[in-house]
Scaffold this motif. Sequence first.
Motif, mmCIF file in Angstrom:
data_model
loop_
_atom_site.group_PDB
_atom_site.id
_atom_site.type_symbol
_atom_site.label_atom_id
_atom_site.label_comp_id
_atom_site.label_asym_id
_atom_site.label_seq_id
_atom_site.Cartn_x
_atom_site.Cartn_y
_atom_site.Cartn_z
ATOM 1 N N PHE A 66 0.840 -1.209 0.000
ATOM 2 C CA PHE A 66 0.000 0.000 0.000
ATOM 3 C C PHE A 66 0.873 1.257 0.000
ATOM 4 C CE2 PHE A 66 -2.582 -3.414 1.623
ATOM 5 C CZ PHE A 66 -3.786 -3.227 0.961
ATOM 6 N N VAL A 67 1.939 1.234 0.804
ATOM 7 C CA VAL A 67 2.871 2.374 0.829
ATOM 8 C C VAL A 67 3.539 2.498 -0.544
ATOM 9 C CG1 VAL A 67 4.985 3.286 1.876
ATOM 10 C CG2 VAL A 67 3.275 2.185 3.320
ATOM 11 N N ALA A 68 3.966 1.348 -1.096
ATOM 12 C CA ALA A 68 4.650 1.348 -2.400
ATOM 13 C C ALA A 68 3.731 1.870 -3.501
ATOM 14 C CB ALA A 68 5.129 -0.065 -2.736
ATOM 15 N N ALA A 69 2.449 1.467 -3.468
ATOM 16 C CA ALA A 69 1.498 1.892 -4.500
ATOM 17 C C ALA A 69 1.277 3.403 -4.443
ATOM 18 C CB ALA A 69 0.174 1.151 -4.333
ATOM 19 N N PHE A 70 1.150 3.955 -3.240
ATOM 20 C CA PHE A 70 0.921 5.396 -3.125
ATOM 21 C C PHE A 70 2.158 6.196 -3.523
ATOM 22 C CE2 PHE A 70 -3.177 4.674 -1.691
ATOM 23 C CZ PHE A 70 -3.829 5.874 -1.434
ATOM 24 N N ALA A 71 3.326 5.634 -3.246
ATOM 25 C CA ALA A 71 4.559 6.296 -3.666
ATOM 26 C C ALA A 71 4.606 6.338 -5.193
ATOM 27 C CB ALA A 71 5.771 5.547 -3.117
ATOM 28 N N LYS A 72 4.165 5.239 -5.828
ATOM 29 C CA LYS A 72 4.167 5.139 -7.299
ATOM 30 C C LYS A 72 3.142 6.106 -7.910
ATOM 31 C CE LYS A 72 4.642 2.953 -11.377
ATOM 32 N NZ LYS A 72 5.809 3.169 -12.209
ATOM 33 N N ILE A 73 1.959 6.191 -7.272
ATOM 34 C CA ILE A 73 0.922 7.110 -7.771
ATOM 35 C C ILE A 73 1.419 8.555 -7.679
ATOM 36 C CG2 ILE A 73 -1.398 8.028 -7.284
ATOM 37 C CD1 ILE A 73 -2.188 5.142 -6.449
ATOM 38 N N GLY A 74 2.244 8.816 -6.660
ATOM 39 C CA GLY A 74 2.857 10.138 -6.555
ATOM 40 C C GLY A 74 2.004 11.182 -5.867
ATOM 41 N N ILE A 75 1.046 10.740 -5.058
ATOM 42 C CA ILE A 75 0.233 11.697 -4.304
ATOM 43 C C ILE A 75 1.112 12.309 -3.212
ATOM 44 C CG2 ILE A 75 -1.739 11.920 -2.724
ATOM 45 C CD1 ILE A 75 -3.074 9.684 -4.353
ATOM 46 N N PRO A 76 1.181 13.644 -3.099
ATOM 47 C CA PRO A 76 2.046 14.263 -2.088
ATOM 48 C C PRO A 76 1.709 13.733 -0.692
ATOM 49 C CG PRO A 76 1.117 15.912 -3.544
ATOM 50 C CD PRO A 76 0.454 14.625 -3.884
ATOM 51 N N ALA A 77 2.718 13.289 0.004
ATOM 52 C CA ALA A 77 2.585 12.759 1.373
ATOM 53 C C ALA A 77 1.711 11.511 1.442
ATOM 54 C CB ALA A 77 2.040 13.825 2.331
#
Length: 474
Positions: free
Chosen positions: A279-290
């Motif tokens: 989940f952390v990796a996916a959000f980092a990939k999506i690039g949503i700030p913070a």
Amino acid sequence: MTSAQVDTEKTSEEGYERGLGSRQVQMIAIGGAIGVGLFLGAGANIAKAGPSLIFMYALAGVIIFFIMRALGELLLYRPVSGSFAEYSREFLGPFFGYFTGWTYWLMWVVTGMAELTAAAIYVNYWFPAVPQWVTALVFLVILFGVNLISVKLFGELEFWFSMVKVTALIGMIVIGLGVLTFGFSSAGDTAAVSNLWAFDGFFPKGIGSSLMTLQGVMFAYLAVELVGVTAGESENPEKTLPKAINTLPWRIALFYVGALTVILCVVKWTEFAPGVSPFVAAFAKIGIPAGAGIVNFVVLTAALSSCNSGMYSTGRMLRNLADSGEAPAAFRKLSSTKTPAFGIFVSVLFMGIGVVLNYVVPEKAFGYVTSVATAAGIWTWLMILISHVLYRRAVDAGRLPASAFPAPGGSKCSYVAIAFLLFVTGLIAYDADARVCLYVMAGWAAALAIGWAVLKSRNPEVTRRHDAELEKTH
């Protein structure tokens, strides 16, 4: 039934505050099904099985529902705190009640260690300089304090922990669907449903490799049976427990199968690695700030929530064992706030071993403890299912009253679930790394057998099977 048994039954139910409302029992049930096994363990399992992990979660989810309906039928026949040990004692005999109670206690102590380890890993994301064991120790002390104050505070904290997890998972699913539909974010170009089969198919490492993830998947579902432990402290068990159990299929479909499907569509499975929350990796990939930081906070609350539940249930299980004469009498005492404080204290001391593991082998601590917790959890689930089969036989023979919440298909689904759990145990035995937990469980069984022999010599009455027990009515 003998007067001693009547006294034991009364004592086990007296004293607890029925401080858990419907809202809290519902959230404990939801929160119990969303833990570190999903948030952290899924990373390693995606690397092993690829998109087929979705199917493994769905398959295991069906089995979990069978287990919970079996437990639900027993709970409505006789709602007691520390339920599984009580049912094992009633239907299989005193030794099985003793063994199940102590093994469930072990499961939660070990799960507590896993959650503390995970929490320390998550804090590391923000503060890499802080040693893992320091963070684990701080969280251990804080949660211990919460559990001593009152069951209401435990329930309230668990409600909000679960609310954070549920809201975040729904948010992740909505954002993921948005990325897939509208193509926004840096993941938009590569996000596609075809990611589920485009990279070496749905079973990229073969069906055998996918099946080997079942032990990790089962660990993710540990704690759904916690609803059974809350039975003695629920305000209205006849109403709240069936509702909590019947909503399980959609919770599994949404939070496990749904969330994983969306994530694996947004980010191709080859980009996930063990030890990193998908989940952390996916959000980092999506690039949503913070975004990754927010998700990290969510998974931290998931770990703390599970550890909080562990402290709650270990104290109750030790008290149940003491009520039956199978643990030191000191565990029976309730504090002024009606919590089994001494039992919680002793459990927390053992959870402290997790802090030591984080000091000695920080990189392997999580894997070691999850495999032991899974083995102990499988035993607990088997005892629920076997007790259910024996209960149905007693009902069919007219020896016991029927439950107000019968499992669909009678005991047939319980037989299917028993076969599945034995299959997973076989997979654990086959896996060289996970096999260690079976050695630990063999040592644990030997220790409990010695304890039983000592108990028998000191107090033969405790270890004697009372056939009148099976004639019990509400």
